[in-house]
Each structure stands twice: as C-alpha cells, then as structure tokens.
Design a protein around this motif. Structure first.
Motif, PDB file in Angstrom:
ATOM      1  N   PRO A  28       6.920  15.964 -55.649  1.00 29.27           N
ATOM      2  CA  PRO A  28       6.868  16.981 -54.588  1.00 29.27           C
ATOM      3  C   PRO A  28       5.488  17.619 -54.441  1.00 29.27           C
ATOM      4  O   PRO A  28       5.040  17.901 -53.324  1.00 29.27           O
ATOM      5  N   ALA A  29       4.790  17.835 -55.546  1.00 27.19           N
ATOM      6  CA  ALA A  29       3.442  18.417 -55.485  1.00 27.19           C
ATOM      7  C   ALA A  29       2.470  17.459 -54.811  1.00 27.19           C
ATOM      8  O   ALA A  29       1.633  17.880 -54.008  1.00 27.19           O
ATOM      9  N   LEU A  30       2.567  16.175 -55.127  1.00 32.67           N
ATOM     10  CA  LEU A  30       1.703  15.194 -54.467  1.00 32.67           C
ATOM     11  C   LEU A  30       1.942  15.200 -52.960  1.00 32.67           C
ATOM     12  O   LEU A  30       0.993  15.216 -52.172  1.00 32.67           O
ATOM     13  N   ARG A  31       3.206  15.216 -52.567  1.00 32.85           N
ATOM     14  CA  ARG A  31       3.521  15.247 -51.129  1.00 32.85           C
ATOM     15  C   ARG A  31       2.971  16.509 -50.478  1.00 32.85           C
ATOM     16  O   ARG A  31       2.473  16.464 -49.350  1.00 32.85           O
ATOM     17  N   HIS A  32       3.078  17.635 -51.164  1.00 36.61           N
ATOM     18  CA  HIS A  32       2.573  18.895 -50.623  1.00 36.61           C
ATOM     19  C   HIS A  32       1.053  18.839 -50.432  1.00 36.61           C
ATOM     20  O   HIS A  32       0.542  19.234 -49.389  1.00 36.61           O
ATOM     21  N   VAL A  33       0.346  18.353 -51.434  1.00 37.00           N
ATOM     22  CA  VAL A  33      -1.115  18.263 -51.352  1.00 37.00           C
ATOM     23  C   VAL A  33      -1.519  17.340 -50.201  1.00 37.00           C
ATOM     24  O   VAL A  33      -2.422  17.664 -49.419  1.00 37.00           O
ATOM     25  N   ILE A  34      -0.852  16.204 -50.076  1.00 38.82           N
ATOM     26  CA  ILE A  34      -1.171  15.248 -49.014  1.00 38.82           C
ATOM     27  C   ILE A  34      -0.967  15.887 -47.645  1.00 38.82           C
ATOM     28  O   ILE A  34      -1.835  15.799 -46.767  1.00 38.82           O
ATOM     29  N   LYS A  35       0.161  16.547 -47.470  1.00 43.80           N
ATOM     30  CA  LYS A  35       0.448  17.192 -46.188  1.00 43.80           C
ATOM     31  C   LYS A  35      -0.561  18.303 -45.895  1.00 43.80           C
ATOM     32  O   LYS A  35      -1.059  18.434 -44.774  1.00 43.80           O
ATOM     33  N   ASP A  36      -0.883  19.088 -46.903  1.00 44.95           N
ATOM     34  CA  ASP A  36      -1.853  20.172 -46.741  1.00 44.95           C
ATOM     35  C   ASP A  36      -3.227  19.620 -46.355  1.00 44.95           C
ATOM     36  O   ASP A  36      -3.911  20.173 -45.488  1.00 44.95           O
ATOM     37  N   CYS A  37      -3.631  18.532 -46.981  1.00 42.82           N
ATOM     38  CA  CYS A  37      -4.921  17.919 -46.666  1.00 42.82           C
ATOM     39  C   CYS A  37      -4.947  17.386 -45.235  1.00 42.82           C
ATOM     40  O   CYS A  37      -5.953  17.540 -44.528  1.00 42.82           O
ATOM     41  N   HIS A  38      -3.855  16.765 -44.809  1.00 41.33           N
ATOM     42  CA  HIS A  38      -3.795  16.278 -43.424  1.00 41.33           C
ATOM     43  C   HIS A  38      -3.907  17.443 -42.444  1.00 41.33           C
ATOM     44  O   HIS A  38      -4.613  17.342 -41.434  1.00 41.33           O
ATOM     45  N   ASN A  39      -3.230  18.531 -42.731  1.00 41.65           N
ATOM     46  CA  ASN A  39      -3.313  19.712 -41.864  1.00 41.65           C
ATOM     47  C   ASN A  39      -4.729  20.277 -41.834  1.00 41.65           C
ATOM     48  O   ASN A  39      -5.237  20.663 -40.777  1.00 41.65           O
ATOM     49  N   ALA A  40      -5.362  20.340 -42.987  1.00 39.25           N
ATOM     50  CA  ALA A  40      -6.737  20.849 -43.057  1.00 39.25           C
ATOM     51  C   ALA A  40      -7.691  19.938 -42.293  1.00 39.25           C
ATOM     52  O   ALA A  40      -8.589  20.415 -41.589  1.00 39.25           O
ATOM     53  N   ALA A  41      -7.496  18.628 -42.418  1.00 35.47           N
ATOM     54  CA  ALA A  41      -8.356  17.682 -41.698  1.00 35.47           C
ATOM     55  C   ALA A  41      -8.208  17.862 -40.191  1.00 35.47           C
ATOM     56  O   ALA A  41      -9.206  17.870 -39.461  1.00 35.47           O
ATOM     57  N   ARG A  42      -6.978  18.023 -39.727  1.00 26.57           N
ATOM     58  CA  ARG A  42      -6.765  18.246 -38.291  1.00 26.57           C
ATOM     59  C   ARG A  42      -7.447  19.526 -37.831  1.00 26.57           C
ATOM     60  O   ARG A  42      -8.018  19.586 -36.749  1.00 26.57           O
ATOM     61  N   ALA A  43      -7.380  20.560 -38.654  1.00 27.71           N
ATOM     62  CA  ALA A  43      -8.008  21.839 -38.298  1.00 27.71           C
ATOM     63  C   ALA A  43      -9.527  21.718 -38.215  1.00 27.71           C
ATOM     64  O   ALA A  43     -10.163  22.418 -37.428  1.00 27.71           O
ATOM     65  N   MET A  44     -10.104  20.831 -39.000  1.00 28.73           N
ATOM     66  CA  MET A  44     -11.559  20.662 -39.022  1.00 28.73           C
ATOM     67  C   MET A  44     -12.057  19.666 -37.991  1.00 28.73           C
ATOM     68  O   MET A  44     -13.262  19.603 -37.721  1.00 28.73           O
ATOM     69  N   ALA A  45     -11.170  18.919 -37.380  1.00 29.95           N
ATOM     70  CA  ALA A  45     -11.561  17.806 -36.511  1.00 29.95           C
ATOM     71  C   ALA A  45     -12.545  18.209 -35.418  1.00 29.95           C
ATOM     72  O   ALA A  45     -13.482  17.463 -35.132  1.00 29.95           O
ATOM     73  N   ASP A  46     -12.361  19.349 -34.822  1.00 28.79           N
ATOM     74  CA  ASP A  46     -13.247  19.774 -33.730  1.00 28.79           C
ATOM     75  C   ASP A  46     -14.371  20.699 -34.183  1.00 28.79           C
ATOM     76  O   ASP A  46     -15.180  21.119 -33.361  1.00 28.79           O
ATOM     77  N   HIS A  47     -14.416  21.006 -35.477  1.00 32.13           N
ATOM     78  CA  HIS A  47     -15.385  21.983 -35.966  1.00 32.13           C
ATOM     79  C   HIS A  47     -16.424  21.394 -36.913  1.00 32.13           C
ATOM     80  O   HIS A  47     -17.597  21.718 -36.825  1.00 32.13           O
ATOM     81  N   ASN A  48     -15.954  20.560 -37.836  1.00 30.02           N
ATOM     82  CA  ASN A  48     -16.848  20.048 -38.872  1.00 30.02           C
ATOM     83  C   ASN A  48     -16.330  18.684 -39.310  1.00 30.02           C
ATOM     84  O   ASN A  48     -15.424  18.597 -40.140  1.00 30.02           O
ATOM     85  N   THR A  49     -16.899  17.630 -38.763  1.00 29.57           N
ATOM     86  CA  THR A  49     -16.389  16.289 -39.058  1.00 29.57           C
ATOM     87  C   THR A  49     -16.632  15.869 -40.504  1.00 29.57           C
ATOM     88  O   THR A  49     -15.864  15.069 -41.042  1.00 29.57           O
ATOM     89  N   ASP A  50     -17.669  16.396 -41.140  1.00 24.64           N
ATOM     90  CA  ASP A  50     -17.868  16.101 -42.569  1.00 24.64           C
ATOM     91  C   ASP A  50     -16.721  16.672 -43.391  1.00 24.64           C
ATOM     92  O   ASP A  50     -16.192  16.018 -44.289  1.00 24.64           O
ATOM     93  N   LYS A  51     -16.325  17.899 -43.085  1.00 26.88           N
ATOM     94  CA  LYS A  51     -15.225  18.535 -43.812  1.00 26.88           C
ATOM     95  C   LYS A  51     -13.896  17.852 -43.472  1.00 26.88           C
ATOM     96  O   LYS A  51     -13.029  17.709 -44.328  1.00 26.88           O
ATOM     97  N   GLU A  52     -13.748  17.411 -42.230  1.00 23.35           N
ATOM     98  CA  GLU A  52     -12.551  16.645 -41.855  1.00 23.35           C
ATOM     99  C   GLU A  52     -12.446  15.408 -42.752  1.00 23.35           C
ATOM    100  O   GLU A  52     -11.386  15.117 -43.310  1.00 23.35           O
TER     101      GLU A  52
END
Length: 77
Positions: A24-48
């Motif tokens: 469950p923790a692995l799934r949570h981290v993966i989902k959180d990372c995907h959400n963070a990447a989407r949030a960075m997509a239009d702001h900072n592509t390196d961070k995405e």
C-alpha cells in the motif's frame, strides 16, 4: 542548491526506501509522484521529470514484488 532533476543519489535513496515499503505504501508513493509530476508539467519540466523518475523507481519495486505479469498495471493504483 540541489538540481531539479534526479541524480544518481536520488535513485539510490529511492531504491533503498522502496525496499522498506509495504505494497500500500508503494502504491501511495507512486500515485503521489504522478500527481506531483502533473502539477509540475506546466511549471517546471525538470521537476516533472524528477517525479516521473521517482514514480518509476517505486513502480520497479512494486513490479518485482507482484511479479512481471500482464495484470501488473492494474496493481499500480
């Protein structure tokens, strides 16, 4: 100051941490990372890319634990 992109040290840290996470923790981290990447997509592509790399590293651990079968993708989230 640390770079926005993932370094070799980041990958090593993530791999080590992923080993100690339960499924469950692995799934949570993966989902959180995907959400963070989407949030960075239009702001900072390196961070995405950083968050995508992190998600893929934790996904590798999840895949290793669940086995490499065709149903793997359904277990990610």
């Amino acid at each position: 100051m640390r770079p926005d992109y993932a370094t070799a040290e980041d990958f090593a840290t993530w791999r080590e941490h992923a080993k100690s996470c339960d499924i469950p923790a692995l799934r949570h981290v993966i989902k959180d990372c995907h959400n963070a990447a989407r949030a960075m997509a239009d702001h900072n592509t390196d961070k995405e890319g950083f968050y995508i790399d992190q998600a893929l590293t934790y996904s590798d651990e999840l895949r290793n634990r669940l086995g490499d079968d065709s149903s793997f993708r359904s277990h990610l989230i």
